[in-house]
Design a protein around this motif. Structure first.
Motif, PDB file in Angstrom:
ATOM      1  N   TYR A  18      36.918  55.049  39.490  1.00 43.95           N
ATOM      2  CA  TYR A  18      37.695  54.262  40.450  1.00 43.95           C
ATOM      3  C   TYR A  18      36.938  54.006  41.756  1.00 43.95           C
ATOM      4  CZ  TYR A  18      42.112  54.496  37.844  1.00 43.95           C
ATOM      5  OH  TYR A  18      43.102  54.333  36.916  1.00 43.95           O
ATOM      6  N   SER A  19      35.739  54.545  41.842  1.00 41.56           N
ATOM      7  CA  SER A  19      34.984  54.439  43.098  1.00 41.56           C
ATOM      8  C   SER A  19      34.895  52.986  43.595  1.00 41.56           C
ATOM      9  CB  SER A  19      33.571  54.991  42.860  1.00 41.56           C
ATOM     10  OG  SER A  19      32.775  54.733  43.974  1.00 41.56           O
ATOM     11  N   GLY A  20      35.276  52.772  44.824  1.00 36.86           N
ATOM     12  CA  GLY A  20      35.177  51.440  45.429  1.00 36.86           C
ATOM     13  C   GLY A  20      36.250  50.472  44.953  1.00 36.86           C
ATOM     14  N   GLU A  21      37.309  50.991  44.313  1.00 39.45           N
ATOM     15  CA  GLU A  21      38.343  50.093  43.779  1.00 39.45           C
ATOM     16  C   GLU A  21      39.088  49.378  44.900  1.00 39.45           C
ATOM     17  OE1 GLU A  21      42.246  50.470  40.919  1.00 39.45           O
ATOM     18  OE2 GLU A  21      42.080  51.620  42.768  1.00 39.45           O
ATOM     19  N   VAL A  22      39.350  48.124  44.655  1.00 37.63           N
ATOM     20  CA  VAL A  22      40.132  47.315  45.600  1.00 37.63           C
ATOM     21  C   VAL A  22      41.392  46.848  44.883  1.00 37.63           C
ATOM     22  CG1 VAL A  22      40.164  45.105  46.803  1.00 37.63           C
ATOM     23  CG2 VAL A  22      38.152  46.562  46.934  1.00 37.63           C
ATOM     24  N   SER A  23      42.515  46.912  45.567  1.00 38.81           N
ATOM     25  CA  SER A  23      43.764  46.467  44.957  1.00 38.81           C
ATOM     26  C   SER A  23      43.930  44.972  45.188  1.00 38.81           C
ATOM     27  CB  SER A  23      44.943  47.234  45.562  1.00 38.81           C
ATOM     28  OG  SER A  23      46.151  46.671  45.101  1.00 38.81           O
ATOM     29  N   TYR A  24      43.639  44.192  44.145  1.00 36.95           N
ATOM     30  CA  TYR A  24      43.758  42.736  44.295  1.00 36.95           C
ATOM     31  C   TYR A  24      45.207  42.285  44.356  1.00 36.95           C
ATOM     32  CZ  TYR A  24      38.913  41.419  44.242  1.00 36.95           C
ATOM     33  OH  TYR A  24      37.617  41.236  44.606  1.00 36.95           O
ATOM     34  N   SER A  25      46.099  43.072  43.751  1.00 38.78           N
ATOM     35  CA  SER A  25      47.511  42.688  43.864  1.00 38.78           C
ATOM     36  C   SER A  25      47.931  42.771  45.344  1.00 38.78           C
ATOM     37  CB  SER A  25      48.384  43.600  43.006  1.00 38.78           C
ATOM     38  OG  SER A  25      48.224  44.953  43.377  1.00 38.78           O
TER      39      SER A  25
ATOM     40  N   ARG B  11      45.121  53.253  31.124  1.00 38.61           N
ATOM     41  CA  ARG B  11      43.668  53.417  31.122  1.00 38.61           C
ATOM     42  C   ARG B  11      43.127  52.994  32.480  1.00 38.61           C
ATOM     43  NH1 ARG B  11      40.218  52.133  25.783  1.00 38.61           N
ATOM     44  NH2 ARG B  11      38.588  52.568  27.298  1.00 38.61           N
ATOM     45  N   ALA B  12      42.038  53.664  32.887  1.00 39.76           N
ATOM     46  CA  ALA B  12      41.443  53.304  34.176  1.00 39.76           C
ATOM     47  C   ALA B  12      40.864  51.897  34.088  1.00 39.76           C
ATOM     48  CB  ALA B  12      40.342  54.297  34.532  1.00 39.76           C
ATOM     49  N   ALA B  13      41.330  51.024  34.965  1.00 40.49           N
ATOM     50  CA  ALA B  13      40.829  49.653  34.995  1.00 40.49           C
ATOM     51  C   ALA B  13      40.576  49.271  36.445  1.00 40.49           C
ATOM     52  CB  ALA B  13      41.851  48.702  34.371  1.00 40.49           C
ATOM     53  N   LYS B  14      39.445  48.674  36.675  1.00 47.68           N
ATOM     54  CA  LYS B  14      39.081  48.307  38.054  1.00 47.68           C
ATOM     55  C   LYS B  14      38.790  46.803  38.090  1.00 47.68           C
ATOM     56  CE  LYS B  14      35.262  50.101  39.816  1.00 47.68           C
ATOM     57  NZ  LYS B  14      34.379  51.144  40.354  1.00 47.68           N
ATOM     58  N   VAL B  15      39.592  46.075  38.845  1.00 49.96           N
ATOM     59  CA  VAL B  15      39.389  44.628  38.969  1.00 49.96           C
ATOM     60  C   VAL B  15      38.241  44.394  39.946  1.00 49.96           C
ATOM     61  CG1 VAL B  15      40.449  42.431  39.579  1.00 49.96           C
ATOM     62  CG2 VAL B  15      41.830  44.230  38.525  1.00 49.96           C
ATOM     63  N   GLN B  16      37.248  43.672  39.493  1.00 46.51           N
ATOM     64  CA  GLN B  16      36.049  43.467  40.310  1.00 46.51           C
ATOM     65  C   GLN B  16      36.021  42.112  41.008  1.00 46.51           C
ATOM     66  OE1 GLN B  16      34.939  46.556  40.801  1.00 46.51           O
ATOM     67  NE2 GLN B  16      32.862  45.789  40.725  1.00 46.51           N
ATOM     68  N   SER B  17      36.676  41.129  40.393  1.00 45.69           N
ATOM     69  CA  SER B  17      36.704  39.809  41.044  1.00 45.69           C
ATOM     70  C   SER B  17      37.940  39.046  40.587  1.00 45.69           C
ATOM     71  CB  SER B  17      35.436  39.005  40.716  1.00 45.69           C
ATOM     72  OG  SER B  17      35.435  38.648  39.358  1.00 45.69           O
ATOM     73  N   VAL B  18      38.348  38.158  41.442  1.00 46.28           N
ATOM     74  CA  VAL B  18      39.526  37.341  41.152  1.00 46.28           C
ATOM     75  C   VAL B  18      39.242  35.919  41.607  1.00 46.28           C
ATOM     76  CG1 VAL B  18      41.863  36.839  41.966  1.00 46.28           C
ATOM     77  CG2 VAL B  18      41.307  39.139  41.247  1.00 46.28           C
ATOM     78  N   GLN B  19      39.588  34.988  40.757  1.00 46.49           N
ATOM     79  CA  GLN B  19      39.455  33.573  41.141  1.00 46.49           C
ATOM     80  C   GLN B  19      40.731  32.868  40.731  1.00 46.49           C
ATOM     81  OE1 GLN B  19      35.901  31.779  39.625  1.00 46.49           O
ATOM     82  NE2 GLN B  19      36.403  29.773  40.441  1.00 46.49           N
ATOM     83  N   LEU B  20      41.387  32.249  41.697  1.00 42.29           N
ATOM     84  CA  LEU B  20      42.616  31.507  41.411  1.00 42.29           C
ATOM     85  C   LEU B  20      42.374  30.034  41.675  1.00 42.29           C
ATOM     86  CD1 LEU B  20      45.408  33.651  43.138  1.00 42.29           C
ATOM     87  CD2 LEU B  20      44.798  33.580  40.732  1.00 42.29           C
ATOM     88  N   SER B  21      42.844  29.231  40.762  1.00 45.97           N
ATOM     89  CA  SER B  21      42.720  27.782  40.966  1.00 45.97           C
ATOM     90  C   SER B  21      43.905  27.110  40.288  1.00 45.97           C
ATOM     91  CB  SER B  21      41.397  27.274  40.385  1.00 45.97           C
ATOM     92  OG  SER B  21      41.309  27.622  39.025  1.00 45.97           O
ATOM     93  N   PRO B  22      44.205  25.904  40.677  1.00 45.42           N
ATOM     94  CA  PRO B  22      45.334  25.219  40.030  1.00 45.42           C
ATOM     95  C   PRO B  22      45.069  25.038  38.544  1.00 45.42           C
ATOM     96  CG  PRO B  22      44.612  24.046  42.003  1.00 45.42           C
ATOM     97  CD  PRO B  22      43.585  25.088  41.727  1.00 45.42           C
TER      98      PRO B  22
END
Lengths: 213, 207
Positions: free
Chosen positions: B91-98, A147-158
């Protein structure tokens, strides 16, 4: 009447009148008809050219039909006609387990319809724990979900679990991320029409859905 | 032996006029025959053109039938194109966080590490509408620990070498006796260059 020296003049005039009348009432209308028919023929020939071009294009479309069907199937899988939340949960869970990430929180939001595109966006807040590279792999798997999935933000912490020292020694990190998934269902979410509904791009959001239900 | 014309001159003149009249009528008749001939020629031509039109119309009708039969494929293609545009929009503006995490792991100096990392994409809008240029689509920031100031400077240099990462900065660099080094806060702006190829497709389609 045609006797005497005026005879030739009268005969000449008579002949001219007859010929002029014949030309005016028979020949010219016929020539006009021929001209119109020629125009009509030219239009029909031009139409043939247009239709043949159209037919060639349709022949190409027919040849490409299997590809078009594959595209439609692929997009329908990536952006299904219903929210299908259960598949989202399973896909995320599988991606996490294949990456060695433990998902601790999944919070799907209420879908938001964009009337301009007819696309409903399903926000998904997720939290998980894992090592740095397992989280990177998890994000990769999210980016390549069926499925189309778009990660918009990521936060990593211990991931201290209340004990900072433990996190440093184990190398476990906590991931907090916001992901967007999509459906073409214009009315999805709690309290909405259970069936798949579609919005014409550019239309206003359906009444009673608040554009988001 | 000589001949004597006994015909009166008036009669002779009258015969001449009659002959001239007959000549005019004959020429007129000839012209009329030509006109009738031309009329028949046009009539024949019209008939031929009408036959051609009928044949062309039959051809067009035949092609139209084939077009109607194949119209479904055009509809299918239009639907496929519409679906592709929909997917491109999603998908517009998608960024690959990996990829970003892999880049972070590559640029980190051996004598520094990150405590936490935060990145947000602002959906194509400027991070700071007042000052940031429009090509900036997000930020990446983090805090960590480093052995020395040189290490942090090296980190900033490395950050600026990644495609799509601009404006590396340090907001804090503090000597910490606890870690026997420095704690720092760094960040970069992310530009359109970090958008994935499929994330750029919507813009290409609209352009």
């Amino acid at each position: 009447m045609l006797r005497g020296k005026r005879g030739p003049l009268i005969a000449g005039a008579l002949v001219i009148v007859v010929i002029v009348l014949a030309v005016m009432f028979f020949v010219l209308p016929k020539m006009n008809q021929v001209s119109e028919a020629n125009d009509e023929l030219a239009a029909a020939q031009a139409q043939t050219g247009t239709l043949e071009s159209q037919l060639i294009a349709l022949g190409q479309a027919e040849a490409e039909a299997p590809e078009a069907e594959a595209v439609i199937r692929d997009v329908d899988q990536k952006i299904p006609p219903t929210a299908d939340l259960s598949s989202i949960l399973l896909l995320v869970k599988n991606a996490a387990s294949q990456s060695g990430v433990t998902v601790t929180t999944l919070t799907p939001g209420v879908p938001v319809l964009d009337p301009a595109t007819g696309l409903s966006t399903i926000p998904l807040a997720l939290e998980g724990t894992g090592t740095y590279f397992s989280l990177a792999e998890f994000l990769y798997r999210l980016e390549t979900l069926p499925r189309a999935a778009k990660v918009q933000s990521v936060q990593l912490s211990p991931d201290s679990g209340g004990d900072d020292a433990a996190a440093v020694t184990t190398g476990t990190l906590r991931l907090v991320s916001n992901v967007q998934l999509f459906t073409t269902d214009a009315s999805a979410g709690p309290g909405s029409d259970p069936a798949a509904t579609s919005a014409e791009p550019g239309a206003t959001s359906p009444a009673g859905t608040g554009g988001a239900t | 032996m000589s001949q004597v014309n006994l015909l009166p001159p008036e009669v002779l003149q009258s015969q001449r006029w009659r002959r001239l009249t007959m000549l005019v009528l004959a020429l007129g008749g000839l012209a009329l025959v030509v006109v009738i001939g031309f009329f028949l020629y046009q009539n024949n031509k019209l008939s031929g053109v009408e036959d051609e039109i009928a044949a062309q119309a039959a051809t067009n009708a035949s092609i139209q039938v084939q077009i109607d039969e194949k119209q479904q494929f055009a509809d299918l293609q239009a639907e496929a194109q519409s679906k592709e545009e929909l997917l491109a929009t999603a998908y517009s503006g998608e960024v690959s966080y990996s990829s970003i995490l892999m880049d972070v792991s590559r640029v980190m100096p051996a004598d520094a590490y990150l405590d936490d990392l935060t990145s947000t994409i602002t959906a194509g809008t400027a991070v700071d509408a007042g000052t940031a240029p429009p090509e900036i689509i997000g930020t990446l920031s983090g805090t960590g620990q480093a052995v020395s100031i040189d290490t942090v400077a090296d980190l900033l240099n490395r950050l600026s070498q990644v495609d799509g990462w601009v404006n590396p900065w340090v907001t804090a660099l503090v000597r910490s006796e606890d870690v026997n080094g420095y704690t720092y806060s760094v960040g970069v702006d992310l530009t359109q260059d970090v958008v994935t190829p499929r994330g750029k497709e919507a813009g290409v389609a609209q352009g």
